[in-house]
Design a protein around this motif. Structure first.
Motif, mmCIF file in Angstrom:
data_model
loop_
_atom_site.group_PDB
_atom_site.id
_atom_site.type_symbol
_atom_site.label_atom_id
_atom_site.label_comp_id
_atom_site.label_asym_id
_atom_site.label_seq_id
_atom_site.Cartn_x
_atom_site.Cartn_y
_atom_site.Cartn_z
ATOM 1 N N ASN B 156 5.866 -4.644 3.972
ATOM 2 C CA ASN B 156 5.358 -4.259 2.665
ATOM 3 C C ASN B 156 6.305 -4.615 1.522
ATOM 4 O O ASN B 156 6.129 -4.163 0.404
ATOM 5 C CB ASN B 156 5.060 -2.758 2.639
ATOM 6 C CG ASN B 156 3.840 -2.437 3.486
ATOM 7 O OD1 ASN B 156 2.925 -3.242 3.583
ATOM 8 N ND2 ASN B 156 3.837 -1.280 4.112
ATOM 9 N N ILE B 157 7.316 -5.433 1.837
ATOM 10 C CA ILE B 157 8.247 -5.886 0.805
ATOM 11 C C ILE B 157 8.068 -7.403 0.611
ATOM 12 O O ILE B 157 8.661 -8.021 -0.247
ATOM 13 C CB ILE B 157 9.709 -5.527 1.210
ATOM 14 C CG1 ILE B 157 10.659 -5.569 -0.001
ATOM 15 C CG2 ILE B 157 10.228 -6.417 2.312
ATOM 16 C CD1 ILE B 157 10.710 -4.290 -0.775
ATOM 17 N N ALA B 250 8.056 -5.819 -9.609
ATOM 18 C CA ALA B 250 6.994 -6.708 -10.090
ATOM 19 C C ALA B 250 6.529 -6.192 -11.440
ATOM 20 O O ALA B 250 6.282 -4.999 -11.596
ATOM 21 C CB ALA B 250 5.836 -6.735 -9.103
ATOM 22 N N PRO B 258 3.107 -7.558 -2.287
ATOM 23 C CA PRO B 258 1.955 -6.785 -1.824
ATOM 24 C C PRO B 258 1.296 -6.069 -2.997
ATOM 25 O O PRO B 258 1.972 -5.584 -3.895
ATOM 26 C CB PRO B 258 2.553 -5.772 -0.845
ATOM 27 C CG PRO B 258 3.911 -6.243 -0.537
ATOM 28 C CD PRO B 258 4.359 -7.101 -1.675
ATOM 29 N N PHE B 260 -0.568 -2.972 -3.906
ATOM 30 C CA PHE B 260 -0.946 -1.646 -3.429
ATOM 31 C C PHE B 260 -1.946 -0.968 -4.348
ATOM 32 O O PHE B 260 -2.185 0.210 -4.257
ATOM 33 C CB PHE B 260 0.284 -0.762 -3.272
ATOM 34 C CG PHE B 260 1.061 -1.116 -2.057
ATOM 35 C CD1 PHE B 260 0.426 -1.644 -0.947
ATOM 36 C CD2 PHE B 260 2.421 -0.938 -2.002
ATOM 37 C CE1 PHE B 260 1.129 -1.985 0.179
ATOM 38 C CE2 PHE B 260 3.131 -1.276 -0.873
ATOM 39 C CZ PHE B 260 2.487 -1.801 0.210
ATOM 40 N N THR B 261 -2.474 -1.743 -5.275
ATOM 41 C CA THR B 261 -3.512 -1.154 -6.129
ATOM 42 C C THR B 261 -4.744 -2.037 -5.990
ATOM 43 O O THR B 261 -4.990 -2.542 -4.925
ATOM 44 C CB THR B 261 -3.019 -1.054 -7.571
ATOM 45 O OG1 THR B 261 -2.549 -2.327 -7.965
ATOM 46 C CG2 THR B 261 -1.912 -0.038 -7.670
ATOM 47 N N ASN B 264 -7.333 -2.608 -2.719
ATOM 48 C CA ASN B 264 -6.758 -1.980 -1.533
ATOM 49 C C ASN B 264 -6.757 -0.459 -1.579
ATOM 50 O O ASN B 264 -6.730 0.195 -0.555
ATOM 51 C CB ASN B 264 -5.330 -2.471 -1.325
ATOM 52 C CG ASN B 264 -5.306 -3.930 -0.964
ATOM 53 O OD1 ASN B 264 -6.213 -4.400 -0.303
ATOM 54 N ND2 ASN B 264 -4.296 -4.639 -1.404
#
Lengths: 79, 271
Positions: B156-157, B250, B258, B260-261, B264
Motif C-alpha cells: 500500500n506504499i 501525494a 495507491p 484510497f479514496t 475504492n
C-alpha cells in the motif's frame, strides 16, 4: 491517499525461512487515518520453491465498509 | 593454417577455372557450424549464445499459485471474499555488446487464470529495449521505480506503475542511481475524458549499496492533474535482518500511488 509511512523488518529465522513483521500508517485524502499491521513469511522448501504468506489486519471501523483482514498465500517456483 | 592455404588454393583454382574450361570440377568447402549451445558469461549467469550469432539469450520466470483473501480496497465488507489464481511469468532477455554499450531487449508476458469471475488474463510485466551500460536509455513498457515495494509486500506504499515510457538512467558502480522517465498515462490513469494519453514524469535518486543498505527518493508528476508525489525510503542492515522504512506524500490523485479514496472507498465522494 495524502500521506503514509510504512516499515518492515525482515530477517532469517532459519537458513531458509524469512519472517517480516510490517506496519503502515495512512492518512487518506479525506483525512481519515488508519493503521495496518501484519507479517510476511517466506519459506524456501527446496531451492527455488517458495511458500510465501502475507497476513495483515487493517484497523478500520464499520463506517469504512471495508474488510479488516487481508493477505495471500503463494506457492512459487522460480527459474 | 592448412585449411586456409587450401581455401586460398581453391579460390585461385576457381579464378583459374573461370578463365579456362568451365567444365573443371569446383569443390566447395562448407563452414562447420557448432551443433551445441555455448554459454555466454558476459552478462551474468543464465545466458547462452543463440547459435551462429553474437547475441546472448536468457530465459527465466516463475509459475505461481496463489490464494488471496480480504482487501481494504475492495469497497466491500464481505467477510468471505477470497479466490485463488494462477500466474505464469516468462522472461526472455537478449543482450549483445555494441559500440554504444550493451544492447538489451526484454519481454516478460504474464498469463493468469482467476477463479473470481475474471477468467483468464494477459498482461505484460515488462517489454522494452535498452542501450547503454552505466548510463542507459530505455524505451518500451517499463516497470517503474514506483512499482517497487518493501520486502514484505504490504503493497500500500507502491502502486502498479507500468507505462509506455522512455527513461534515461544512471546505475553506476559507485552505487548512485539517477533516473528520469517520461511516461504516457492512459485516460483511466489520469481520469481524463478523452482518448489521448497524458504525460507523466517520474524520477529516482538513490544510493544503493545492496538490498539491505540503501537510500532512495522517488518522485512523480502528473501533468494532467497537476499533482505530484514523493516517496523517500531507506533500508538498513540491523542485527540479523534488514529494517526498511518508507514515507509517502501525494498532493492529490496521482496514478503512481495507491488511491484510497474515489471508487475504492464507499464513504467518500471527492478525490
Amino acid at each position: 491517499m495524502k500521506h503514509a509511512v510504512a516499515a518492515n523488518y525482515y530477517f532469517n529465522v532459519t537458513e531458509n525461512f524469512i519472517l517480516a513483521p510490517q506496519t503502515q500508517y495512512t492518512v487518506a485524502s479525506n483525512d481519515k487515518v488508519f493503521w495496518e499491521a501484519g507479517f510476511t513469511s517466506d519459506w524456501e522448501i527446496v531451492d527455488d520453491f517458495h511458500v510465501r504468506t502475507n497476513i495483515n489486519y487493517a484497523f478500520l471501523d464499520d463506517s469504512w465498509n471495508q474488510q479488516n483482514w487481508f493477505g495471500w498465500v503463494r506457492l512459487e517456483r522460480d527459474f | 593454417m592448412k585449411i586456409k592455404k587450401l581455401l586460398i588454393g581453391s579460390a585461385s583454382m576457381i579464378v583459374a577455372a573461370t578463365g579456362a574450361k568451365a567444365a573443371d570440377p569446383v569443390v566447395m568447402i562448407e563452414p562447420v557450424t557448432a551443433n551445441y549451445v555455448e554459454a555466454c558469461d558476459a552478462f551474468g549467469s543464465g545466458y547462452f549464445f543463440i547459435p551462429g550469432t553474437e547475441t546472448c539469450l536468457q530465459i527465466g520466470g516463475y509459475v505461481r499459485f496463489e490464494t488471496k483473501f480480504g482487501g481494504i480496497q475492495t469497497g466491500s465488507s464481505l467477510d468471505n471474499d477470497w479466490y485463488p489464481y494462477v500466474k505464469t511469468n516468462l522472461a526472455v532477455t537478449a543482450k549483445s555488446a555494441t559500440e554504444l554499450g550493451t544492447l538489451t531487449s526484454r519481454m516478460v508476458p504474464e498469463f493468469y487464470f482467476y477463479s473470481n469471475g475474471t477468467g483468464d488474463d494477459f498482461k505484460f510485466d515488462e517489454a522494452y529495449l535498452e542501450i547503454g551500460d552505466a548510463l542507459a536509455f530505455r524505451a518500451g513498457y517499463i516497470k517503474g521505480y514506483w512499482n517497487e515495494d518493501l520486502w514484505g509486500e504490504l503493497d500500500n506504499i507502491d502502486n502498479v506503475s507500468r507505462y509506455n515510457s522512455i527513461r534515461l538512467a544512471y546505475n553506476g558502480a559507485d552505487h548512485f542511481q539517477i533516473a528520469l522517465a517520461a511516461v504516457g498515462m492512459t485516460p483511466d490513469e489520469t481520469g481524463s475524458d478523452g482518448e489521448l494519453a497524458k504525460i507523466g514524469l517520474s524520477g529516482r535518486l538513490g544510493y544503493v549499496v545492496s538490498d539491505s543498505n540503501y537510500l532512495k527518493l522517488d518522485t512523480a508528476y502528473d501533468t494532467y492533474n497537476e499533482t505530484y508525489a514523493v516517496r523517500p525510503w531507506a533500508g538498513f542492515g540491523i542485527g540479523p535482518g534488514t529494517f526498511e522504512i518508507a514515507g509517502l506524500y501525494a498532493s492529490g490523485f496521482i496514478a503512481y500511488v495507491p488511491d484510497f479514496t474515489s471508487a475504492n472507498w464507499d464513504d467518500l465522494a471527492d478525490r
